[in-house]
Write an enzyme that holds these catalytic residues in place. Structure first.
Site, PDB file in Angstrom:
ATOM      1  N   ARG A  74      98.250 -35.304  68.225  1.00  0.00           N
ATOM      2  CA  ARG A  74      96.804 -35.323  67.715  1.00  0.00           C
ATOM      3  C   ARG A  74      96.495 -34.176  66.660  1.00  0.00           C
ATOM      4  NH1 ARG A  74      94.350 -39.697  69.833  1.00  0.00           N
ATOM      5  NH2 ARG A  74      95.104 -40.413  72.039  1.00  0.00           N
ATOM      6  N   GLY A 111      96.663 -44.590  64.141  1.00  0.00           N
ATOM      7  CA  GLY A 111      95.330 -45.059  64.316  1.00  0.00           C
ATOM      8  C   GLY A 111      94.175 -44.438  63.265  1.00  0.00           C
ATOM      9  N   GLY A 113      92.052 -41.934  63.406  1.00  0.00           N
ATOM     10  CA  GLY A 113      92.423 -40.632  63.009  1.00  0.00           C
ATOM     11  C   GLY A 113      93.601 -40.413  61.974  1.00  0.00           C
ATOM     12  N   ILE A 135      96.599 -49.067  70.649  1.00  0.00           N
ATOM     13  CA  ILE A 135      96.127 -50.079  71.951  1.00  0.00           C
ATOM     14  C   ILE A 135      94.657 -50.432  71.575  1.00  0.00           C
ATOM     15  CG2 ILE A 135      98.135 -49.296  73.382  1.00  0.00           C
ATOM     16  CD1 ILE A 135      95.859 -48.225  75.067  1.00  0.00           C
ATOM     17  N   ASP A 136      94.023 -49.693  70.894  1.00  0.00           N
ATOM     18  CA  ASP A 136      92.622 -49.853  70.683  1.00  0.00           C
ATOM     19  C   ASP A 136      92.214 -51.032  70.001  1.00  0.00           C
ATOM     20  OD1 ASP A 136      92.129 -47.841  72.590  1.00  0.00           O
ATOM     21  OD2 ASP A 136      91.744 -46.320  71.179  1.00  0.00           O
ATOM     22  N   GLY A 179      89.840 -47.409  75.784  1.00  0.00           N
ATOM     23  CA  GLY A 179      88.943 -47.731  74.828  1.00  0.00           C
ATOM     24  C   GLY A 179      87.649 -46.855  74.942  1.00  0.00           C
ATOM     25  N   ARG A 284      86.172 -50.142  95.174  1.00  0.00           N
ATOM     26  CA  ARG A 284      87.189 -49.211  94.924  1.00  0.00           C
ATOM     27  C   ARG A 284      87.283 -49.101  93.372  1.00  0.00           C
ATOM     28  NH1 ARG A 284      87.049 -48.260  99.559  1.00  0.00           N
ATOM     29  NH2 ARG A 284      88.673 -48.351 101.066  1.00  0.00           N
ATOM     30  N   GLN A 292      98.905 -48.046  80.296  1.00  0.00           N
ATOM     31  CA  GLN A 292      98.546 -49.195  79.299  1.00  0.00           C
ATOM     32  C   GLN A 292      99.376 -48.911  77.815  1.00  0.00           C
ATOM     33  OE1 GLN A 292      93.933 -50.141  79.381  1.00  0.00           O
ATOM     34  NE2 GLN A 292      94.559 -47.974  80.184  1.00  0.00           N
ATOM     35  N   ARG A 293      99.806 -47.607  77.939  1.00  0.00           N
ATOM     36  CA  ARG A 293     100.332 -47.168  76.554  1.00  0.00           C
ATOM     37  C   ARG A 293     101.901 -47.088  76.529  1.00  0.00           C
ATOM     38  NH1 ARG A 293      96.539 -42.535  74.559  1.00  0.00           N
ATOM     39  NH2 ARG A 293      98.519 -41.259  74.683  1.00  0.00           N
TER      40      ARG A 293
HETATM   41  O1  F6P Z   1      93.445 -43.774  70.808  1.00  0.00           O
HETATM   42  C1  F6P Z   1      94.178 -44.573  71.903  1.00  0.00           C
HETATM   43  C2  F6P Z   1      93.700 -44.082  73.204  1.00  0.00           C
HETATM   44  O2  F6P Z   1      94.558 -44.875  74.193  1.00  0.00           O
HETATM   45  C3  F6P Z   1      92.184 -44.430  73.730  1.00  0.00           C
HETATM   46  O3  F6P Z   1      91.915 -45.663  74.181  1.00  0.00           O
HETATM   47  C4  F6P Z   1      92.303 -43.395  75.296  1.00  0.00           C
HETATM   48  O4  F6P Z   1      90.886 -43.150  75.430  1.00  0.00           O
HETATM   49  C5  F6P Z   1      92.769 -42.197  74.281  1.00  0.00           C
HETATM   50  O5  F6P Z   1      93.666 -42.806  73.434  1.00  0.00           O
HETATM   51  C6  F6P Z   1      93.627 -41.374  75.360  1.00  0.00           C
HETATM   52  O6  F6P Z   1      94.356 -40.419  74.837  1.00  0.00           O
HETATM   53  P1  F6P Z   1      95.066 -39.075  75.409  1.00  0.00           P
HETATM   54  O7  F6P Z   1      95.011 -39.308  76.587  1.00  0.00           O
HETATM   55  O8  F6P Z   1      96.375 -39.448  74.818  1.00  0.00           O
HETATM   56  O9  F6P Z   1      94.700 -38.106  74.397  1.00  0.00           O
END
Ligand code: F6P
Length: 366
Positions: A74, A111, A113, A135-136, A179, A284, A292-293
């Site tokens: 990032r 994405g 950013g 994925i968002d 998200g 719970r 999810q990724r």
């Molecule tokens: O930008 C995608 C995303 O999957 C968001 O939905 C999530 O909040 C974030 O990345 C978490 O990213 P990481 O844990 O890799 O910093």
């Protein structure tokens, strides 16, 4: 006439379909007589000039694999963290390495950013073509992004599985779906998985209404409920009984896109506690998180990444500069990075998916 050499990198959070995109860019480039080098670990690899040659062998066998063979980060070129120093503006290094490698173009898969960082670098003289992934599904000016379909399938399957255990134990299960700012994934998966309540960042929720929706189900003889909650869903007011303590830093966002996430307990876990207390029903909490990724991309995401990657090379051949390859129905269109940068595509409140949820009686907390 250019050098016939293009660079490629993947930045921001990973998602399924990145390797399919790299493969498509690389293979189409080779067939057009171009060579491709990859920069490792996102923009950090660009400023540090860490490269790998993407020949046919490197592109072989990656179509169906998750993650990214190039690695990602990032890091933002204008704010690279350096130990014991803080952050440094390394855009000059990015320019130096782009020119030093004699690139015609840098392809960035990312994405919102990444779009912003790509635009910043384009203002320094780099020619960038970007492909929208996340994925968002929140990149503006494109119908969709690759990675979204796979993640929605995984989250919907998780909701299916939570149904049987919630039903057996007569519980409320609160499932957190990724998200932070956009609710596409939570809404899509929630609808596809048959959630009873769906809470989204775009619709601040009233915890009384959520409680009432669960109790109403109980009155109708439904002894379980599934509450699908987007990470960034917020209560209307942070009043008594609300799970939210107003700690905006919990969302991990620095407002600059592709931000770092937090490992603090999420609001959703607190919401689960509050709902158990308010309904008197055993509750719970499950966070799907990075499940999810990860893993293999769906056929739809492989196809989408392939379409975008091959179109990207068309654009390079046409001499296009500083654009995102956007999805436009069955085709693609070029959108200037300037137009895309710094924006996010949120769910419009009149979106047909929201309408469908309301027509099914799914509670959205408003
Ligand atoms: O930008 C995608 C995303 O999957 C968001 O939905 C999530 O909040 C974030 O990345 C978490 O990213 P990481 O844990 O890799 O910093």
């Amino acid at each position: 006439m250019g050098t016939g050499l293009i660079g490629i990198l993947t930045a921001g959070g990973d998602c399924p379909g990145l390797n399919a995109g790299i493969r498509a860019v690389g293979k189409a480039a080779h067939r057009s007589g171009m060579q491709v080098i990859g920069f490792l670990d996102g923009f950090r690899g660009l400023v540090e000039n860490r490269t790998v040659r993407l020949d046919d062998a490197a592109l072989s066998g990656i179509l169906a694999t998750g993650g990214t063979i190039l690695g990602t980060s990032r890091d933002k070129p204008h704010k690279i963290p350096v130990p014991n120093v803080g952050t440094l503006d390394m855009r000059p290094m990015a320019v130096e390495n782009y020119n030093g490698n004699h690139l015609d173009c840098l392809v960035c898969l990312g994405g919102d950013g990444t779009m912003k960082n790509a635009y910043r670098l384009s203002k320094e003289g780099l020619n960038i073509i970007a492909l929208p992934k996340t994925i968002d599904n929140d990149v503006p000016c494109t119908d969709t992004t690759f990675g979204f379909d796979t993640a929605m399938g995984i989250a919907a399957e998780a909701i299916d599985r939570l149904h049987t255990t919630a039903d057996s134990h007569h519980r409320v299960i609160i499932v957190e779906i990724m998200g932070h700012t956009a609710g596409w994934l939570a809404l899509g998966a929630g609808l596809a998985g048959g959630a009873d309540v769906i809470l989204l960042p775009e619709i601040p929720y009233d915890i009384d209404k959520v409680t009432e929706a669960i109790l109403n189900r109980e009155r109708r003889g439904k002894r379980f409920s599934i509450v699908a909650v987007a990470e960034g869903a917020l209560p209307l007011t942070a009043d008594e009984g609300s799970p939210d303590d107003g700690d905006a830093e919990n969302d991990g966002s620095d407002g600059d896109g592709d931000e770092d996430d937090s490992i603090l307990p999420t609001r959703t876990a607190l919401l689960a506690q509050a709902l158990q207390r308010r309904t008197g029903i055993d509750a719970r909490f499950t966070a799907l998180g990075h499940l999810q990724r990860g893993g293999t991309p769906s056929a739809a995401d492989r196809l989408l990444a392939t379409r975008l990657g091959t179109t990207c090379i068309d654009y390079v051949e046409q001499g296009m500069e500083n654009v995102m390859v956007a999805v436009d129905g069955d085709g693609c269109k070029a959108v200037s990075l300037k137009k895309v940068a710094g924006r996010r595509k949120l769910l419009p409140l009149d979106h047909p998916w929201i309408d469908a949820a309301r027509r099914l009686g799914i509670a959205l907390g408003d």
